[in-house]
Scaffold this motif. Structure first.
Motif, PDB file in Angstrom:
ATOM      1  N   GLY A  53       6.015  -3.779   5.754  1.00  0.00           N
ATOM      2  CA  GLY A  53       4.727  -3.563   5.093  1.00  0.00           C
ATOM      3  C   GLY A  53       4.451  -4.630   4.040  1.00  0.00           C
ATOM      4  N   GLN A  54       5.471  -4.980   3.285  1.00  0.00           N
ATOM      5  CA  GLN A  54       5.308  -6.043   2.274  1.00  0.00           C
ATOM      6  C   GLN A  54       4.988  -7.381   2.931  1.00  0.00           C
ATOM      7  OE1 GLN A  54       9.028  -5.259   0.403  1.00  0.00           O
ATOM      8  NE2 GLN A  54       8.138  -3.787  -1.053  1.00  0.00           N
ATOM      9  N   MET A  55       5.633  -7.654   4.073  1.00  0.00           N
ATOM     10  CA  MET A  55       5.333  -8.908   4.784  1.00  0.00           C
ATOM     11  C   MET A  55       3.863  -8.928   5.211  1.00  0.00           C
ATOM     12  SD  MET A  55       8.834  -9.261   7.103  1.00  0.00           S
ATOM     13  CE  MET A  55       8.119 -10.423   8.265  1.00  0.00           C
ATOM     14  N   GLN A  56       3.366  -7.778   5.668  1.00  0.00           N
ATOM     15  CA  GLN A  56       1.952  -7.713   6.075  1.00  0.00           C
ATOM     16  C   GLN A  56       1.030  -7.935   4.877  1.00  0.00           C
ATOM     17  OE1 GLN A  56       2.406  -3.846   8.062  1.00  0.00           O
ATOM     18  NE2 GLN A  56       1.995  -4.810  10.041  1.00  0.00           N
ATOM     19  N   MET A  57       1.382  -7.315   3.757  1.00  0.00           N
ATOM     20  CA  MET A  57       0.557  -7.480   2.554  1.00  0.00           C
ATOM     21  C   MET A  57       0.573  -8.942   2.092  1.00  0.00           C
ATOM     22  SD  MET A  57      -0.825  -4.537   1.994  1.00  0.00           S
ATOM     23  CE  MET A  57      -1.602  -4.917   0.418  1.00  0.00           C
ATOM     24  N   GLU A  58       1.742  -9.562   2.124  1.00  0.00           N
ATOM     25  CA  GLU A  58       1.844 -10.963   1.689  1.00  0.00           C
ATOM     26  C   GLU A  58       1.039 -11.890   2.600  1.00  0.00           C
ATOM     27  OE1 GLU A  58       6.091 -11.501   1.519  1.00  0.00           O
ATOM     28  OE2 GLU A  58       6.226 -10.116  -0.192  1.00  0.00           O
ATOM     29  N   ALA A  59       0.864 -11.471   3.849  1.00  0.00           N
ATOM     30  CA  ALA A  59       0.084 -12.299   4.783  1.00  0.00           C
ATOM     31  C   ALA A  59      -1.412 -11.994   4.694  1.00  0.00           C
ATOM     32  CB  ALA A  59       0.584 -12.082   6.215  1.00  0.00           C
ATOM     33  N   GLY A  60      -1.822 -11.189   3.718  1.00  0.00           N
ATOM     34  CA  GLY A  60      -3.247 -11.020   3.483  1.00  0.00           C
ATOM     35  C   GLY A  60      -3.850  -9.683   3.857  1.00  0.00           C
ATOM     36  N   ALA A  61      -3.038  -8.738   4.294  1.00  0.00           N
ATOM     37  CA  ALA A  61      -3.581  -7.404   4.580  1.00  0.00           C
ATOM     38  C   ALA A  61      -4.153  -6.814   3.288  1.00  0.00           C
ATOM     39  CB  ALA A  61      -2.491  -6.496   5.136  1.00  0.00           C
ATOM     40  N   ALA A  78       4.698  -0.186  -0.838  1.00  0.00           N
ATOM     41  CA  ALA A  78       4.440  -1.567  -0.395  1.00  0.00           C
ATOM     42  C   ALA A  78       2.996  -2.003  -0.612  1.00  0.00           C
ATOM     43  CB  ALA A  78       4.804  -1.715   1.089  1.00  0.00           C
ATOM     44  N   THR A  79       2.140  -1.105  -1.080  1.00  0.00           N
ATOM     45  CA  THR A  79       0.717  -1.449  -1.235  1.00  0.00           C
ATOM     46  C   THR A  79       0.054  -0.547  -2.273  1.00  0.00           C
ATOM     47  OG1 THR A  79      -1.396  -1.688  -0.070  1.00  0.00           O
ATOM     48  CG2 THR A  79       0.009   0.126   0.621  1.00  0.00           C
ATOM     49  N   ASP A  80      -1.046  -1.010  -2.834  1.00  0.00           N
ATOM     50  CA  ASP A  80      -1.803  -0.185  -3.777  1.00  0.00           C
ATOM     51  C   ASP A  80      -2.980   0.510  -3.098  1.00  0.00           C
ATOM     52  OD1 ASP A  80      -0.226  -0.832  -5.943  1.00  0.00           O
ATOM     53  OD2 ASP A  80      -1.346  -2.685  -6.329  1.00  0.00           O
ATOM     54  N   ASP A  81      -3.096   0.345  -1.781  1.00  0.00           N
ATOM     55  CA  ASP A  81      -4.295   0.790  -1.081  1.00  0.00           C
ATOM     56  C   ASP A  81      -3.883   1.418   0.248  1.00  0.00           C
ATOM     57  OD1 ASP A  81      -6.690   0.948   0.373  1.00  0.00           O
ATOM     58  OD2 ASP A  81      -7.523  -0.836  -0.608  1.00  0.00           O
ATOM     59  N   VAL A  82      -4.010   2.740   0.323  1.00  0.00           N
ATOM     60  CA  VAL A  82      -3.533   3.476   1.501  1.00  0.00           C
ATOM     61  C   VAL A  82      -4.679   4.226   2.151  1.00  0.00           C
ATOM     62  CG1 VAL A  82      -1.938   5.242   2.336  1.00  0.00           C
ATOM     63  CG2 VAL A  82      -1.278   3.798   0.407  1.00  0.00           C
ATOM     64  N   LEU A  83      -4.831   4.016   3.454  1.00  0.00           N
ATOM     65  CA  LEU A  83      -5.783   4.814   4.227  1.00  0.00           C
ATOM     66  C   LEU A  83      -5.004   5.796   5.093  1.00  0.00           C
ATOM     67  CD1 LEU A  83      -8.463   5.623   5.590  1.00  0.00           C
ATOM     68  CD2 LEU A  83      -8.202   3.637   7.101  1.00  0.00           C
ATOM     69  N   VAL A  84      -5.318   7.081   4.950  1.00  0.00           N
ATOM     70  CA  VAL A  84      -4.724   8.099   5.804  1.00  0.00           C
ATOM     71  C   VAL A  84      -5.717   8.352   6.938  1.00  0.00           C
ATOM     72  CG1 VAL A  84      -3.728  10.416   5.907  1.00  0.00           C
ATOM     73  CG2 VAL A  84      -3.590   9.082   3.779  1.00  0.00           C
ATOM     74  N   ALA A  85      -5.449   7.752   8.091  1.00  0.00           N
ATOM     75  CA  ALA A  85      -6.371   7.863   9.223  1.00  0.00           C
ATOM     76  C   ALA A  85      -6.060   9.144   9.972  1.00  0.00           C
ATOM     77  CB  ALA A  85      -6.233   6.632  10.122  1.00  0.00           C
ATOM     78  N   TYR A  86      -6.258  10.253   9.302  1.00  0.00           N
ATOM     79  CA  TYR A  86      -5.838  11.561   9.824  1.00  0.00           C
ATOM     80  C   TYR A  86      -6.520  12.630   8.985  1.00  0.00           C
ATOM     81  CZ  TYR A  86      -2.588  14.868  12.011  1.00  0.00           C
ATOM     82  OH  TYR A  86      -2.047  15.877  12.761  1.00  0.00           O
ATOM     83  N   PRO A  87      -6.946  13.732   9.601  1.00  0.00           N
ATOM     84  CA  PRO A  87      -7.589  14.805   8.816  1.00  0.00           C
ATOM     85  C   PRO A  87      -6.565  15.594   7.996  1.00  0.00           C
ATOM     86  CG  PRO A  87      -7.523  15.399  11.153  1.00  0.00           C
ATOM     87  CD  PRO A  87      -6.969  14.004  11.052  1.00  0.00           C
TER      88      PRO A  87
END
Lengths: 367, 367
Positions: A53-61, A78-87
């Protein structure tokens, strides 16, 4: 045994994740998104790993996507921004997410006023705000409101409810789990429905600052979908046999493989490896569920994993010599996401070729 | 939250194991074995739990069966006598088992001289002895030597090798995964092959002090198999939807159930629960793999779990009213063993009705 150099020293079955390949996959998807002006919010369900997850964030996610509340709590490391794509609106989940929303950006996709009200109540109790994306069914018919009008009505409800914030639209084009060549027509339909919905919301003064699409199979066709602001592919980080079969990647892009040991050759024209459904899952290959077998045999193109028990994988030999007892065989799983979820540890192959122990930080987080 | 009284307080999806039912299942199988003079060596793969293993031992089991070396190391906490019904001969596994054999009775079933030699070498290094059962293929064609003559040759090899001890024969009648009414003929064939093998070994002065059969589907037909000394059923402790479908148990014998929450009802004639393949596995029902769906809906006899994603279970409603969002639905998994393996924790329903947290001690032990 925290770092080893010889692959033959790994106890089997061993999941190996090749980090140079992962890095290439991450960079390639980030590059696609940059070149088309999309934001990238990878779904962490595939790796469930803070390191990846950190690698993804470092690459600009711009953030990470998860499915469950417990996953959100872990991946927020690993991030300050989380989307829960689930009800995720029931009381235990809403409480976890509201708590998390006090320190991180938290958004949840929903398809009911019931879900909105419960999330608002939890946010109110925690003294915070939860962002809401309206889940629009674009053809998979799993979750999601059923029309532009229904999306508008739900958006208006969110807009009129305290402690939640309307942030836009989310959809999952799971029905376009099709070879790339067959995606054009269904994606055009998705595009039309989205356009209609966005226009309707705009006419009613509602914001669609986020229009979030998803899935690895359709990721690189996203520029054919009008109105999209971001995508949420997950599998692309490791890929798997399904992705090879669908033409969504090349064999060399498959970053995660399972190394097994041959434990029996007693039955004619067969060998048995120490990886069954407890290692691979019982997930079948989407394009040939009854014939393709359970995973892609990298070095045995004619053979087929014809049957799985929990701890046995039976390989039907078709022309190959019978492998030696104790020798190693490598497999690419049909579906890598639930496979990773079965393993307490994996092995990262570092840039220098050493194998280091990896932890699946969000393994088994089903709540 | 270590003990709670209200089932609605459990975060879902929750695996619930009803201990009074488990106790009844254990007592019933122990009673069958006693009445026919068989020993009982339950396969721990179903529960992977020290607590349940201890209950089986207290009810008269002579030991426990496992598949992998790491499982043996864990389950040895509940018994002094472990059978590894798996060709666990590669160096990491042989070393673990040899070490364990210094303090416990350890037996391994094998189908090759290669396996015998490797186990003997590990036993020698550890200064101990490993018991060997010759794995005889009785028709499942997964592992096992292919004839009475081959069984004799392997037995002679064991007999002539230091540091291992010939203890008898093991077989797995996996091909008799059939409704009880269809088991008679294949079990008669198994019986004939066993008789032939036992007589051959006896003529050559070799001991068959253990003749170990297995599997829940055939367990209660074991008295039709001549020469058997013990059985190794596993699933009987919890049972599952496959067992109900095969007629190997009644619905009320199913001790393990998954309680889920309804998270979406946006799509017509459907509801979505928070249990997908990460909760249930993708294992299909053996008698109707393409139509039965993923698990038995206890309170919705017409409905069907028609599709699983990792975190979504889609229920196709057929006449039932649409369940309320947030309400609970209970499922019996198709195949309980790999389902249990997915969960970090389960909930035991104690005799007094309270729910206590259970640990799956040997979860994820694939080595």
């Amino acid at each position: 045994m925290n770092a080893i150099t010889d692959i033959n020293q790994l106890p089997t079955p061993a999941v190996i994740v090749d980090l140079p390949t992962v890095r290439r996959n991450i960079a390639s998807m980030a590059g696609y998104c940059r070149s088309h002006g999309f934001k990238l919010r990878p779904h962490a369900k595939t790796h469930k790993s803070l390191r990846i997850g950190q690698m993804q964030m470092e690459a600009g996610a711009i953030g990470l996507t998860v499915a469950k509340a417990d996953e959100a709590a872990v991946m927020a490391g690993a991030t300050d921004d989380v989307l829960v794509a689930y009800p995720a609106f029931d009381a235990p989940r809403a409480a976890i997410l509201a708590e998390l929303a006090r320190i991180k950006m938290v958004r949840v996709s929903v398809d009911s006023t019931h879900a909105v009200d419960h999330l608002a109540e939890a946010a109110r109790s925690a003294g915070t705000t939860i962002g809401i994306l309206v889940d629009l069914d674009v053809g998979f018919h799993r979750t999601g409101v059923q029309s532009s009008d229904a999306a508008l009505a739900l958006a208006q409800h969110v807009d009129q409810t305290n402690d939640v914030r309307l942030d836009g639209i989310m959809f999952f084009p799971g029905h376009v789990f099709l070879p790339a060549s067959a995606q054009e027509k269904p994606l055009a339909d998705v595009s039309a429905l989205l356009q209609e919905t966005i226009q309707l919301w705009t006419r009613h003064g509602l914001s669609t600052s986020i229009v979030s699409g998803g899935s690895t199979p359709t990721a690189r066709q996203s520029h054919h979908v009008a109105g999209l602001t971001e995508i949420r592919p997950g599998t692309y980080v490791y890929y798997d046999a399904n992705c090879v079969a669908g033409g969504w990647c090349q064999l060399e892009d498959c970053a995660a493989r399972v190394v097994c040991t041959v434990v029996s050759t007693a039955v004619e024209r067969k060998c048995v490896i120490d990886a069954g459904s407890k290692t691979m899952t019982s997930d079948r290959r989407f394009d040939a569920p009854d014939t393709a077998g359970f995973g892609l045999l990298v070095d045995m193109p004619l053979a087929r994993v014809s049957r799985l028990s929990e701890e046995h994988g039976e390989i039907e030999l078709r022309g190959e010599a019978v492998p030696k007892l104790g020798s190693r065989i490598t497999l690419i799983p049909n579906h890598i996401c639930p496979c990773i979820n079965l393993h307490d540890r994996i092995w990262f192959r570092e840039d220098d070729g050493r194998f280091t122990r990896g932890v699946i930080d969000a393994r088994g987080k089903i709540h």
